[in-house]
Design a protein around this motif. Structure first.
Motif, PDB file in Angstrom:
ATOM      1  N   GLY A   1       0.808  -1.216   0.000  1.00 15.32           N
ATOM      2  CA  GLY A   1       0.000   0.000   0.000  1.00 15.32           C
ATOM      3  C   GLY A   1       0.838   1.263   0.000  1.00 15.32           C
ATOM      4  N   ALA A   2       1.979   1.223   0.688  1.00 12.72           N
ATOM      5  CA  ALA A   2       2.856   2.393   0.735  1.00 12.72           C
ATOM      6  C   ALA A   2       3.545   2.629  -0.597  1.00 12.72           C
ATOM      7  CB  ALA A   2       3.895   2.211   1.839  1.00 12.72           C
ATOM      8  N   GLN A   3       3.840   1.559  -1.322  1.00 16.20           N
ATOM      9  CA  GLN A   3       4.568   1.680  -2.584  1.00 16.20           C
ATOM     10  C   GLN A   3       3.646   1.976  -3.771  1.00 16.20           C
ATOM     11  OE1 GLN A   3       7.446  -1.445  -3.214  1.00 16.20           O
ATOM     12  NE2 GLN A   3       7.339  -1.273  -5.445  1.00 16.20           N
ATOM     13  N   ALA A   4       2.402   1.503  -3.689  1.00 11.13           N
ATOM     14  CA  ALA A   4       1.489   1.610  -4.834  1.00 11.13           C
ATOM     15  C   ALA A   4       1.059   3.048  -5.079  1.00 11.13           C
ATOM     16  CB  ALA A   4       0.257   0.743  -4.600  1.00 11.13           C
ATOM     17  N   ARG A   5       0.848   3.362  -6.339  1.00 13.07           N
ATOM     18  CA  ARG A   5       0.293   4.661  -6.722  1.00 13.07           C
ATOM     19  C   ARG A   5      -1.169   4.531  -7.126  1.00 13.07           C
ATOM     20  NH1 ARG A   5       5.059   4.731  -9.733  1.00 13.07           N
ATOM     21  NH2 ARG A   5       3.853   4.539 -11.654  1.00 13.07           N
ATOM     22  N   GLY A   6      -1.534   3.397  -7.681  1.00 12.90           N
ATOM     23  CA  GLY A   6      -2.892   3.212  -8.184  1.00 12.90           C
ATOM     24  C   GLY A   6      -3.893   2.949  -7.079  1.00 12.90           C
ATOM     25  N   ARG A   7      -5.094   3.491  -7.234  1.00 18.05           N
ATOM     26  CA  ARG A   7      -6.139   3.332  -6.219  1.00 18.05           C
ATOM     27  C   ARG A   7      -6.518   1.865  -6.039  1.00 18.05           C
ATOM     28  NH1 ARG A   7     -10.093   6.685  -4.030  1.00 18.05           N
ATOM     29  NH2 ARG A   7      -9.432   8.424  -5.337  1.00 18.05           N
ATOM     30  N   ARG A   8      -6.603   1.113  -7.144  1.00 15.54           N
ATOM     31  CA  ARG A   8      -7.002  -0.291  -7.072  1.00 15.54           C
ATOM     32  C   ARG A   8      -6.012  -1.091  -6.228  1.00 15.54           C
ATOM     33  NH1 ARG A   8     -10.768  -4.420  -7.357  1.00 15.54           N
ATOM     34  NH2 ARG A   8      -9.903  -6.272  -8.362  1.00 15.54           N
ATOM     35  N   THR A   9      -4.729  -0.915  -6.453  1.00 12.69           N
ATOM     36  CA  THR A   9      -3.729  -1.662  -5.693  1.00 12.69           C
ATOM     37  C   THR A   9      -3.772  -1.275  -4.226  1.00 12.69           C
ATOM     38  OG1 THR A   9      -2.331  -1.651  -7.673  1.00 12.69           O
ATOM     39  CG2 THR A   9      -1.308  -2.351  -5.622  1.00 12.69           C
ATOM     40  N   ARG A  10      -3.941  -0.003  -3.939  1.00 16.76           N
ATOM     41  CA  ARG A  10      -4.008   0.436  -2.537  1.00 16.76           C
ATOM     42  C   ARG A  10      -5.254  -0.105  -1.844  1.00 16.76           C
ATOM     43  NH1 ARG A  10      -4.269   6.223  -2.288  1.00 16.76           N
ATOM     44  NH2 ARG A  10      -4.594   6.326  -4.542  1.00 16.76           N
ATOM     45  N   GLU A  11      -6.354  -0.178  -2.586  1.00 12.97           N
ATOM     46  CA  GLU A  11      -7.580  -0.760  -2.022  1.00 12.97           C
ATOM     47  C   GLU A  11      -7.364  -2.230  -1.671  1.00 12.97           C
ATOM     48  OE1 GLU A  11     -11.885  -2.309  -3.711  1.00 12.97           O
ATOM     49  OE2 GLU A  11     -10.831  -0.728  -4.812  1.00 12.97           O
ATOM     50  N   LEU A  12      -6.798  -2.994  -2.605  1.00  7.87           N
ATOM     51  CA  LEU A  12      -6.544  -4.406  -2.361  1.00  7.87           C
ATOM     52  C   LEU A  12      -5.552  -4.600  -1.215  1.00  7.87           C
ATOM     53  CD1 LEU A  12      -6.269  -5.671  -6.054  1.00  7.87           C
ATOM     54  CD2 LEU A  12      -8.206  -5.989  -4.504  1.00  7.87           C
ATOM     55  N   ALA A  13      -4.553  -3.719  -1.130  1.00  9.14           N
ATOM     56  CA  ALA A  13      -3.571  -3.809  -0.046  1.00  9.14           C
ATOM     57  C   ALA A  13      -4.236  -3.583   1.310  1.00  9.14           C
ATOM     58  CB  ALA A  13      -2.444  -2.802  -0.274  1.00  9.14           C
ATOM     59  N   ALA A  14      -5.135  -2.612   1.382  1.00 14.68           N
ATOM     60  CA  ALA A  14      -5.839  -2.346   2.640  1.00 14.68           C
ATOM     61  C   ALA A  14      -6.714  -3.536   3.028  1.00 14.68           C
ATOM     62  CB  ALA A  14      -6.681  -1.080   2.510  1.00 14.68           C
ATOM     63  N   GLN A  15      -7.360  -4.154   2.051  1.00 13.92           N
ATOM     64  CA  GLN A  15      -8.179  -5.339   2.343  1.00 13.92           C
ATOM     65  C   GLN A  15      -7.321  -6.483   2.868  1.00 13.92           C
ATOM     66  OE1 GLN A  15     -10.226  -6.134  -1.328  1.00 13.92           O
ATOM     67  NE2 GLN A  15     -11.830  -4.627  -0.946  1.00 13.92           N
ATOM     68  N   ARG A  16      -6.165  -6.707   2.235  1.00 14.21           N
ATOM     69  CA  ARG A  16      -5.304  -7.794   2.680  1.00 14.21           C
ATOM     70  C   ARG A  16      -4.747  -7.506   4.066  1.00 14.21           C
ATOM     71  NH1 ARG A  16      -6.840 -10.133   0.149  1.00 14.21           N
ATOM     72  NH2 ARG A  16      -5.947 -10.233  -1.926  1.00 14.21           N
ATOM     73  N   GLU A  17      -4.413  -6.243   4.324  1.00 14.34           N
ATOM     74  CA  GLU A  17      -3.934  -5.873   5.657  1.00 14.34           C
ATOM     75  C   GLU A  17      -5.012  -6.133   6.702  1.00 14.34           C
ATOM     76  OE1 GLU A  17      -2.136  -1.953   8.001  1.00 14.34           O
ATOM     77  OE2 GLU A  17      -2.266  -1.938   5.804  1.00 14.34           O
ATOM     78  N   ALA A  18      -6.272  -5.816   6.356  1.00 18.15           N
ATOM     79  CA  ALA A  18      -7.381  -6.076   7.279  1.00 18.15           C
ATOM     80  C   ALA A  18      -7.484  -7.563   7.592  1.00 18.15           C
ATOM     81  CB  ALA A  18      -8.688  -5.573   6.665  1.00 18.15           C
ATOM     82  N   GLN A  19      -7.308  -8.400   6.580  1.00 19.25           N
ATOM     83  CA  GLN A  19      -7.385  -9.844   6.811  1.00 19.25           C
ATOM     84  C   GLN A  19      -6.262 -10.318   7.724  1.00 19.25           C
ATOM     85  OE1 GLN A  19      -7.681 -10.600   2.462  1.00 19.25           O
ATOM     86  NE2 GLN A  19      -9.355 -11.996   2.990  1.00 19.25           N
ATOM     87  N   GLY A  20      -5.064  -9.756   7.551  1.00 20.56           N
ATOM     88  CA  GLY A  20      -3.963 -10.113   8.439  1.00 20.56           C
ATOM     89  C   GLY A  20      -4.258  -9.725   9.878  1.00 20.56           C
ATOM     90  N   HIS A  21      -4.795  -8.521  10.080  1.00 23.17           N
ATOM     91  CA  HIS A  21      -5.148  -8.085  11.435  1.00 23.17           C
ATOM     92  C   HIS A  21      -6.269  -8.940  12.009  1.00 23.17           C
ATOM     93  CE1 HIS A  21      -2.523  -4.673  11.864  1.00 23.17           C
ATOM     94  NE2 HIS A  21      -2.966  -4.084  10.766  1.00 23.17           N
ATOM     95  N   ALA A  22      -7.207  -9.380  11.170  1.00 28.17           N
ATOM     96  CA  ALA A  22      -8.291 -10.247  11.651  1.00 28.17           C
ATOM     97  C   ALA A  22      -7.738 -11.569  12.151  1.00 28.17           C
ATOM     98  CB  ALA A  22      -9.310 -10.472  10.540  1.00 28.17           C
ATOM     99  N   LEU A  23      -6.771 -12.132  11.434  1.00 28.35           N
ATOM    100  CA  LEU A  23      -6.141 -13.366  11.894  1.00 28.35           C
ATOM    101  C   LEU A  23      -5.455 -13.177  13.240  1.00 28.35           C
ATOM    102  CD1 LEU A  23      -4.465 -14.988   8.742  1.00 28.35           C
ATOM    103  CD2 LEU A  23      -6.495 -15.761   9.960  1.00 28.35           C
TER     104      LEU A  23
END
Length: 439
Positions: free
Chosen positions: A260-282
């Motif tokens: 998420g920090a490296q990405a410029r595109g909105r789509r990649t940042r959105e997917l990164a935030a979702q994956r980060e949420a899943q990691g925190h949920a675990l």
């Protein structure tokens, strides 16, 4: 075996009693025996990562219990998408296709000696010729259609069917890029990168995580050569996804954060935030999970740039990815009923041909239903998932099926469960490949 640290068991007992749960209550929620949990609380055993994550979620410890295991969280700056050797490997590729439909791929070391003693019955060699800009446009149109069709095929077939075609298309475009006018070379290599990235996904679906990482490295290298650096950020995101299915929550959070920090595109940042949420949920860290979900929701609701019409990164067959990921997280956080409500909404919107997406969605719904106590429906959904997995040969969905088997096993005396467990076992057995694929 490392020495037992009594701090985990003491904190687990304190939180369990404060929440009013008996050992039997907690055992039913985390799917471990009461006797095993008693040993952990008394400091007579080392908890696994999975148990720590489950207890964090069920006891609302916010990641504290997992933190007591002293697993270091990798720094985002220490995480790289791929090694230098993986990006843009100059060696030749070899794809062997067998009469029984099996295939294998090798990236050869140019310095290695040629194989001796091989008898060649037939051989041909084709060298890409120079392409005019006009013919390149037509070729790209055909390959883009082919990419969309291969992704569709990947929804109703296994990696063994799709991966050889995706590899061949990647190689063809890689070669075409060498003979294309400079003004169109970038578009050719960027499309080759998408084929390579999809090949990596098929490798992961076949249960070969090292191959998945290698192909993602090829994708990043091809995209960079084509003037697109966004794939490098997406490569980090793909590594986070591999870590997620391996149950490595700490690496999932670190890799997704770096993406998420490296990405410029909105789509990649959105997917990164979702994956980060899943990691925190675990990890059972509800506050951080919800913050990441909110961030993903803001990115998803914003105005998207029109782009160049190229293929979208990430999955496209789930009608509401935000709802799916949120439901996924809620189930891990112990909010099974809320997870069921969200996941139920999206089930009917999945296209009939998208068996892989339907299996992925259904597996999470079945897990939430089992946690919510709706055993009959959990078994009905699980049986359907098991059949779809037999068709798509999905190692990632089998990961959820294994978890579902563990969840249902203590209730094996229930008629629906006794009927469903053999179906799940057959689906898992079909994925056992002596060569290491299919996981």
């Amino acid at each position: 075996m490392p020495p037992v640290d009594p701090a985990f068991g003491e904190e687990m007992r304190r939180r369990r009693t404060a929440s009013g749960m008996s050992l039997a209550d907690l055992a039913a929620k985390v799917h471990y025996s009461k006797e095993y949990l008693s040993k952990i609380e008394r400091g007579m055993g080392n908890p696994s990562d999975q148990l720590a994550q489950s207890c964090d979620a069920k006891l609302r410890a916010g990641g504290l219990l997992f933190g007591l295991l002293n697993r270091p969280l990798p720094h985002a700056g220490d995480v790289s998408a791929v090694s230098a050797a993986e990006i843009g490997s100059p060696g030749p590729w070899s794809l062997r296709l067998r009469a029984d439909g099996a295939s294998d791929f090798t990236a050869c070391d140019p310095a290695a000696p040629a194989e001796e003693g091989a008898t060649v019955a037939a051989k041909w060699a084709l060298t890409p010729g120079f392409q005019e800009s006009g013919s390149v446009e037509e070729t790209l149109t055909v390959f883009r259609t082919l990419f969309d069709q291969q992704r569709r095929l990947g929804q109703c077939s296994g990696p063994a069917v799709v991966a050889p075609m995706s590899i061949a298309a990647t190689a063809a475009l890689r070669g075409l890029g060498r003979s294309t006018p400079p003004d169109r070379r970038g578009a050719v290599l960027q499309l080759a990168a998408h084929f390579a990235e999809y090949t990596g996904w098929m490798a992961q679906e076949a249960g070969d995580d090292p191959a998945a990482r290698w192909w993602t490295g090829q994708a990043a290298g091809l995209a960079k050569a084509g003037g697109d650096d966004e794939m490098a950020a997406y490569a980090l995101l793909r590594q986070a996804e591999i870590a997620l299915y391996q149950g490595d929550s700490l690496s999932t959070v670190a890799l997704a954060g770096a993406a998420g920090a490296q990405a410029r595109g909105r789509r990649t940042r959105e997917l990164a935030a979702q994956r980060e949420a899943q990691g925190h949920a675990l990890l059972g860290n509800e506050s951080e999970c919800r913050r990441a979900l909110d961030r993903a929701g803001e990115l998803a609701s914003g105005t998207r740039p029109q782009g160049d019409g190229g293929p979208a990164l990430g999955g496209t067959h789930l009608p509401d990815l935000t709802a799916f990921v949120t439901g996924w997280c809620l189930r891990e956080l112990g909010e099974a009923e809320e997870a069921v409500a969200l996941l139920d909404i999206g089930q009917d919107g999945i296209a009939p041909h998208a068996l892989r997406a339907r299996a992925r969605h259904g597996a999470r719904l079945a897990l939430a239903l089992a946690d919510a106590g709706d055993v009959e429906r959990a078994c009905a959904v699980a049986a359907s998932v098991a059949q779809d997995v037999m068709t798509t040969d999905s190692a990632t969905v089998r990961t959820d099926l294994k978890q579902l088997r563990s969840s249902l096993a203590p209730r094996r005396k229930h008629p629906a469960v006794s009927d469903t467990l053999p179906v799940i076992a057959a689906s898992l057995r079909a994925g056992a490949d002596p060569r290491g694929g299919g996981g």
